[in-house]
Design a protein around this motif. Structure first.
Motif, PDB file in Angstrom:
ATOM      1  N   GLU A 149     -23.868   3.834   3.688  1.00 42.34           N
ATOM      2  CA  GLU A 149     -22.605   3.267   4.167  1.00 42.34           C
ATOM      3  C   GLU A 149     -22.302   2.017   3.353  1.00 42.34           C
ATOM      4  O   GLU A 149     -23.117   1.101   3.295  1.00 42.34           O
ATOM      5  CB  GLU A 149     -22.672   2.909   5.656  1.00 42.34           C
ATOM      6  CG  GLU A 149     -21.320   2.426   6.208  1.00 42.34           C
ATOM      7  CD  GLU A 149     -21.373   2.010   7.668  1.00 42.34           C
ATOM      8  OE1 GLU A 149     -20.308   1.903   8.287  1.00 42.34           O
ATOM      9  OE2 GLU A 149     -22.494   1.784   8.188  1.00 42.34           O
ATOM     10  N   THR A 150     -21.143   1.988   2.711  1.00 44.92           N
ATOM     11  CA  THR A 150     -20.798   0.857   1.850  1.00 44.92           C
ATOM     12  C   THR A 150     -19.421   0.307   2.198  1.00 44.92           C
ATOM     13  O   THR A 150     -18.604   0.972   2.837  1.00 44.92           O
ATOM     14  CB  THR A 150     -20.813   1.250   0.360  1.00 44.92           C
ATOM     15  OG1 THR A 150     -19.831   2.280   0.137  1.00 44.92           O
ATOM     16  CG2 THR A 150     -22.192   1.737  -0.064  1.00 44.92           C
ATOM     17  N   HIS A 151     -19.181  -0.917   1.748  1.00 49.38           N
ATOM     18  CA  HIS A 151     -17.904  -1.604   1.956  1.00 49.38           C
ATOM     19  C   HIS A 151     -17.552  -2.336   0.669  1.00 49.38           C
ATOM     20  O   HIS A 151     -18.383  -3.070   0.129  1.00 49.38           O
ATOM     21  CB  HIS A 151     -18.028  -2.595   3.122  1.00 49.38           C
ATOM     22  CG  HIS A 151     -16.860  -3.524   3.273  1.00 49.38           C
ATOM     23  ND1 HIS A 151     -15.634  -3.112   3.732  1.00 49.38           N
ATOM     24  CD2 HIS A 151     -16.742  -4.851   3.028  1.00 49.38           C
ATOM     25  CE1 HIS A 151     -14.806  -4.142   3.756  1.00 49.38           C
ATOM     26  NE2 HIS A 151     -15.452  -5.208   3.333  1.00 49.38           N
ATOM     27  N   THR A 152     -16.336  -2.125   0.175  1.00 46.74           N
ATOM     28  CA  THR A 152     -15.892  -2.809  -1.032  1.00 46.74           C
ATOM     29  C   THR A 152     -15.120  -4.061  -0.652  1.00 46.74           C
ATOM     30  O   THR A 152     -14.192  -4.004   0.160  1.00 46.74           O
ATOM     31  CB  THR A 152     -15.015  -1.894  -1.898  1.00 46.74           C
ATOM     32  OG1 THR A 152     -15.785  -0.747  -2.275  1.00 46.74           O
ATOM     33  CG2 THR A 152     -14.554  -2.605  -3.157  1.00 46.74           C
ATOM     34  N   SER A 153     -15.507  -5.201  -1.229  1.00 44.08           N
ATOM     35  CA  SER A 153     -14.928  -6.489  -0.837  1.00 44.08           C
ATOM     36  C   SER A 153     -14.546  -7.308  -2.060  1.00 44.08           C
ATOM     37  O   SER A 153     -15.226  -7.265  -3.093  1.00 44.08           O
ATOM     38  CB  SER A 153     -15.940  -7.267   0.005  1.00 44.08           C
ATOM     39  OG  SER A 153     -15.417  -8.503   0.428  1.00 44.08           O
ATOM     40  N   ARG A 154     -13.478  -8.051  -1.931  1.00 47.63           N
ATOM     41  CA  ARG A 154     -13.063  -8.992  -2.963  1.00 47.63           C
ATOM     42  C   ARG A 154     -14.054 -10.152  -3.036  1.00 47.63           C
ATOM     43  O   ARG A 154     -14.636 -10.543  -2.023  1.00 47.63           O
ATOM     44  CB  ARG A 154     -11.661  -9.520  -2.633  1.00 47.63           C
ATOM     45  CG  ARG A 154     -11.022 -10.369  -3.734  1.00 47.63           C
ATOM     46  CD  ARG A 154      -9.688 -10.923  -3.262  1.00 47.63           C
ATOM     47  NE  ARG A 154      -8.740  -9.886  -2.903  1.00 47.63           N
ATOM     48  CZ  ARG A 154      -7.921  -9.276  -3.765  1.00 47.63           C
ATOM     49  NH1 ARG A 154      -7.942  -9.602  -5.041  1.00 47.63           N
ATOM     50  NH2 ARG A 154      -7.076  -8.342  -3.344  1.00 47.63           N
ATOM     51  N   LEU A 155     -14.249 -10.685  -4.230  1.00 49.41           N
ATOM     52  CA  LEU A 155     -15.107 -11.861  -4.397  1.00 49.41           C
ATOM     53  C   LEU A 155     -14.270 -13.137  -4.354  1.00 49.41           C
ATOM     54  O   LEU A 155     -13.128 -13.161  -4.820  1.00 49.41           O
ATOM     55  CB  LEU A 155     -15.870 -11.775  -5.721  1.00 49.41           C
ATOM     56  CG  LEU A 155     -16.918 -10.657  -5.802  1.00 49.41           C
ATOM     57  CD1 LEU A 155     -17.584 -10.652  -7.174  1.00 49.41           C
ATOM     58  CD2 LEU A 155     -17.968 -10.802  -4.697  1.00 49.41           C
ATOM     59  N   TRP A 156     -14.865 -14.199  -3.801  1.00 44.14           N
ATOM     60  CA  TRP A 156     -14.149 -15.447  -3.548  1.00 44.14           C
ATOM     61  C   TRP A 156     -14.862 -16.630  -4.187  1.00 44.14           C
ATOM     62  O   TRP A 156     -16.055 -16.559  -4.482  1.00 44.14           O
ATOM     63  CB  TRP A 156     -14.046 -15.679  -2.042  1.00 44.14           C
ATOM     64  CG  TRP A 156     -13.407 -14.580  -1.271  1.00 44.14           C
ATOM     65  CD1 TRP A 156     -14.028 -13.676  -0.459  1.00 44.14           C
ATOM     66  CD2 TRP A 156     -12.012 -14.247  -1.239  1.00 44.14           C
ATOM     67  NE1 TRP A 156     -13.110 -12.810   0.088  1.00 44.14           N
ATOM     68  CE2 TRP A 156     -11.869 -13.143  -0.378  1.00 44.14           C
ATOM     69  CE3 TRP A 156     -10.876 -14.786  -1.846  1.00 44.14           C
ATOM     70  CZ2 TRP A 156     -10.630 -12.552  -0.110  1.00 44.14           C
ATOM     71  CZ3 TRP A 156      -9.650 -14.208  -1.585  1.00 44.14           C
ATOM     72  CH2 TRP A 156      -9.523 -13.110  -0.724  1.00 44.14           C
ATOM     73  N   PRO A 157     -14.144 -17.750  -4.338  1.00 48.11           N
ATOM     74  CA  PRO A 157     -14.834 -19.005  -4.687  1.00 48.11           C
ATOM     75  C   PRO A 157     -15.802 -19.392  -3.563  1.00 48.11           C
ATOM     76  O   PRO A 157     -15.670 -18.925  -2.427  1.00 48.11           O
ATOM     77  CB  PRO A 157     -13.692 -20.026  -4.801  1.00 48.11           C
ATOM     78  CG  PRO A 157     -12.440 -19.231  -4.882  1.00 48.11           C
ATOM     79  CD  PRO A 157     -12.690 -17.941  -4.172  1.00 48.11           C
TER      80      PRO A 157
END
Length: 236
Positions: free
Chosen positions: A88-96
């Motif tokens: 089970e995976t989740h794709t997420s934006r990277l942040w400062p």
């Protein structure tokens, strides 16, 4: 008055790092909603909860914790596996880097009257998972219990039936928190005047509204009947 109506107010991430002028992830006009939220805090909600992003320095959402060249804040993404189920995976934006434990950026803004808040929930403490929602990480097979905020338990212990969500940011943590509130069985509302979006354009706002509506979350106005029902509790 409906004796079965027990509303709660959830104030999402009204923190320094999400507010101008110096926040690492400042949402335009983020501070401006504090007076509205303070007015809401004076209403007879049975539970008044503020949440905080409260990340360790090695958090998976920080772009700087990933190798080049795929570590650009805002534009790079990472696929995160469920720590307890790699399928089970989740794709997420990277942040400062933001809202690190023990730093000024993690503090609730001083404009918020925290003397009226019953409970502060610190979320996002598990470095392995992103956590926009104030309830859970975005995994269900199984839920990552180590990351759980115990927010649902706190609401149930107070007998809450309806949840009113405000704070930052409308199209990220407010949206995810509201959708999870519905999933936990609460009637759920987002108060439009008491939240701000990362993407404040008509397109961004409407997209979030549509996604919330599909999940069973209702956007309401300060002058709407839902909050009038809360105010009427003062007369009981």
């Amino acid at each position: 008055m409906d004796n079965e109506f027990k509303p709660a107010l959830i104030i999402v991430d009204l923190q320094e790092d999400f507010c101008p002028p110096n926040g690492a992830l400042a949402v335009a006009e983020g501070r401006s909603i504090a007076p509205i939220i303070n007015d809401l805090l004076r209403l007879p909600f049975v539970k008044k909860i503020a949440t905080k992003d409260f990340h360790p320095p090695d958090h998976v959402s920080f772009a700087s914790n990933h190798p080049e060249p795929h570590n650009k804040p805002f534009t790079s993404f990472v696929t995160i596996p469920n720590p307890n189920n790699p399928n089970e995976t989740h794709t997420s934006r990277l942040w400062p880097i933001h809202c690190v434990q023990g730093t000024p950026g993690a503090e609730l803004i001083p404009e918020l009257d925290t003397s009226l808040v019953d409970l502060v929930i610190e979320k996002g403490q598990d470095s392995r998972v992103e956590m926009y929602s104030a309830f859970e990480a975005p995994f269900r097979h199984p839920i990552v219990k180590e990351a759980s905020s115990k927010l649902a338990q706190s609401l149930r212990e107070a007998g809450v039936t309806d949840v009113f969500v405000v704070g930052l940011a409308m199209d990220y943590c407010v949206q995810s928190t509201a959708i999870d509130a519905v999933a936990e069985g609460f009637k759920t509302y987002v108060i439009s005047e008491a939240t701000k979006a990362v993407d404040p354009t008509e397109q961004g706002w409407k997209k979030t509204e549509k996604e919330c509506d599909k999940a069973g979350v209702k956007f309401i106005a300060l002058a709407g009947e839902e909050l009038a029902k809360v105010r009427s509790m003062q007369d009981v």
